[in-house]
Design a protein around this motif. Structure first.
Motif, PDB file in Angstrom:
ATOM      1  N   ILE A  15       1.006  -1.241  -0.113  1.00 48.94           N
ATOM      2  CA  ILE A  15       0.128  -0.032  -0.039  1.00 48.94           C
ATOM      3  C   ILE A  15       0.930   1.271  -0.051  1.00 48.94           C
ATOM      4  N   VAL A  16       1.827   1.477   1.094  1.00 45.17           N
ATOM      5  CA  VAL A  16       2.771   2.518   1.021  1.00 45.17           C
ATOM      6  C   VAL A  16       3.635   2.583  -0.430  1.00 45.17           C
ATOM      7  N   ILE A  17       4.327   1.478  -1.083  1.00 44.17           N
ATOM      8  CA  ILE A  17       4.795   1.695  -2.129  1.00 44.17           C
ATOM      9  C   ILE A  17       3.844   2.157  -3.403  1.00 44.17           C
ATOM     10  N   SER A  18       2.663   1.804  -3.531  1.00 48.14           N
ATOM     11  CA  SER A  18       1.546   1.962  -4.667  1.00 48.14           C
ATOM     12  C   SER A  18       1.023   3.586  -4.307  1.00 48.14           C
ATOM     13  N   VAL A  19       1.069   4.113  -2.968  1.00 49.43           N
ATOM     14  CA  VAL A  19       0.657   5.704  -2.722  1.00 49.43           C
ATOM     15  C   VAL A  19       1.982   6.469  -3.314  1.00 49.43           C
ATOM     16  N   VAL A  20       3.061   5.953  -2.784  1.00 44.56           N
ATOM     17  CA  VAL A  20       4.189   6.704  -3.398  1.00 44.56           C
ATOM     18  C   VAL A  20       4.399   6.969  -4.867  1.00 44.56           C
ATOM     19  N   VAL A  21       4.310   5.729  -5.506  1.00 41.76           N
ATOM     20  CA  VAL A  21       4.161   5.672  -6.971  1.00 41.76           C
ATOM     21  C   VAL A  21       3.178   6.785  -7.504  1.00 41.76           C
ATOM     22  N   ILE A  22       2.119   6.446  -7.186  1.00 40.43           N
ATOM     23  CA  ILE A  22       0.858   7.295  -7.517  1.00 40.43           C
ATOM     24  C   ILE A  22       1.056   8.850  -7.557  1.00 40.43           C
ATOM     25  N   ARG A  23       1.405   8.814  -6.320  1.00 41.72           N
ATOM     26  CA  ARG A  23       1.899  10.374  -5.786  1.00 41.72           C
ATOM     27  C   ARG A  23       2.938  11.039  -6.805  1.00 41.72           C
ATOM     28  N   PHE A  24       3.992  10.462  -6.906  1.00 42.10           N
ATOM     29  CA  PHE A  24       5.182  10.992  -7.735  1.00 42.10           C
ATOM     30  C   PHE A  24       4.956  10.736  -9.254  1.00 42.10           C
ATOM     31  N   CYS A  25       4.505   9.479  -9.759  1.00 43.05           N
ATOM     32  CA  CYS A  25       4.420   9.248 -11.264  1.00 43.05           C
ATOM     33  C   CYS A  25       2.921   9.835 -11.744  1.00 43.05           C
ATOM     34  N   PHE A  26       2.099   9.831 -11.198  1.00 48.32           N
ATOM     35  CA  PHE A  26       0.546  10.113 -11.607  1.00 48.32           C
ATOM     36  C   PHE A  26      -0.118  11.274 -10.756  1.00 48.32           C
ATOM     37  N   THR A  83      -3.914  11.817 -11.200  1.00 49.06           N
ATOM     38  CA  THR A  83      -4.476  10.791 -10.538  1.00 49.06           C
ATOM     39  C   THR A  83      -4.649  10.907  -8.896  1.00 49.06           C
ATOM     40  N   PHE A  84      -3.526  11.106  -8.238  1.00 53.42           N
ATOM     41  CA  PHE A  84      -3.183  11.245  -6.900  1.00 53.42           C
ATOM     42  C   PHE A  84      -4.493  12.422  -6.485  1.00 53.42           C
ATOM     43  N   VAL A  85      -4.385  13.397  -7.151  1.00 56.80           N
ATOM     44  CA  VAL A  85      -5.230  14.370  -6.597  1.00 56.80           C
ATOM     45  C   VAL A  85      -6.586  13.980  -6.647  1.00 56.80           C
ATOM     46  N   ARG A  86      -7.234  13.318  -7.816  1.00 52.84           N
ATOM     47  CA  ARG A  86      -8.402  12.724  -7.822  1.00 52.84           C
ATOM     48  C   ARG A  86      -8.790  11.741  -6.813  1.00 52.84           C
ATOM     49  N   LEU A  87      -7.638  10.865  -6.465  1.00 54.56           N
ATOM     50  CA  LEU A  87      -7.942   9.955  -5.249  1.00 54.56           C
ATOM     51  C   LEU A  87      -7.798  10.489  -4.123  1.00 54.56           C
ATOM     52  N   SER A  88      -7.302  11.626  -3.775  1.00 48.81           N
ATOM     53  CA  SER A  88      -7.312  12.006  -2.642  1.00 48.81           C
ATOM     54  C   SER A  88      -8.562  13.004  -2.333  1.00 48.81           C
ATOM     55  N   LYS A  89      -9.353  13.442  -3.603  1.00 48.02           N
ATOM     56  CA  LYS A  89     -10.590  14.248  -3.222  1.00 48.02           C
ATOM     57  C   LYS A  89     -11.502  13.171  -2.774  1.00 48.02           C
ATOM     58  N   TRP A  90     -11.414  11.844  -3.706  1.00 52.54           N
ATOM     59  CA  TRP A  90     -12.418  10.682  -3.372  1.00 52.54           C
ATOM     60  C   TRP A  90     -12.114  10.155  -2.010  1.00 52.54           C
ATOM     61  N   TYR A  91     -10.837  10.216  -1.488  1.00 56.60           N
ATOM     62  CA  TYR A  91     -10.519   9.760  -0.184  1.00 56.60           C
ATOM     63  C   TYR A  91     -11.265  10.574   0.770  1.00 56.60           C
ATOM     64  N   ASN A  92     -11.091  11.819   0.624  1.00 60.42           N
ATOM     65  CA  ASN A  92     -11.786  12.973   1.594  1.00 60.42           C
ATOM     66  C   ASN A  92     -13.107  12.768   1.592  1.00 60.42           C
ATOM     67  N   LYS A  93     -13.691  12.790   0.558  1.00 63.69           N
ATOM     68  CA  LYS A  93     -15.222  12.646   0.295  1.00 63.69           C
ATOM     69  C   LYS A  93     -15.995  11.288   0.800  1.00 63.69           C
ATOM     70  N   ASN A  94     -15.213  10.064   0.649  1.00 64.91           N
ATOM     71  CA  ASN A  94     -15.922   8.813   1.007  1.00 64.91           C
ATOM     72  C   ASN A  94     -15.281   8.221   2.137  1.00 64.91           C
ATOM     73  N   ILE A  95     -14.063   8.424   2.428  1.00 62.43           N
ATOM     74  CA  ILE A  95     -13.448   7.687   3.746  1.00 62.43           C
ATOM     75  C   ILE A  95     -13.539   8.468   4.708  1.00 62.43           C
ATOM     76  N   LEU A  96     -13.306   9.619   4.829  1.00 62.13           N
ATOM     77  CA  LEU A  96     -13.206  10.514   5.801  1.00 62.13           C
ATOM     78  C   LEU A  96     -14.211  11.176   6.397  1.00 62.13           C
TER      79      LEU A  96
END
Length: 67
Positions: free
Chosen positions: A26-37, A40-53
């Motif tokens: 999970i940590v490696i996936s987040v780091v790869v998405i954060r720096f390579c995409f 996509t990271f911004v979209r996932l962050s918004k989704w996480y904030n809306k649905n998980i938090l």
């Protein structure tokens, strides 16, 4: 140690190893998405904030008596 104790200890060691490997993946996936995409990271962050938090009220989970 008895055989049953060895089996039980072995089970817990495997559980901890599995959780550790899952955490690393999970940590490696987040780091790869954060720096390579970054888009996509911004979209996932918004989704996480809306649905998980999402804030949950206790009344949504437990019914109040008398109602």
């Amino acid at each position: 140690m008895k055989d049953s104790e060895k089996i039980q200890n072995s089970f817990w060691v495997r559980c901890i190893e599995t959780q550790f490997i899952a955490m690393i993946v999970i940590v490696i996936s987040v780091v790869v998405i954060r720096f390579c995409f970054p888009k996509t990271f911004v979209r996932l962050s918004k989704w996480y904030n809306k649905n998980i938090l999402d804030e949950t009220k206790i009344s949504e989970v437990i019914r109040e008596e008398g109602k």
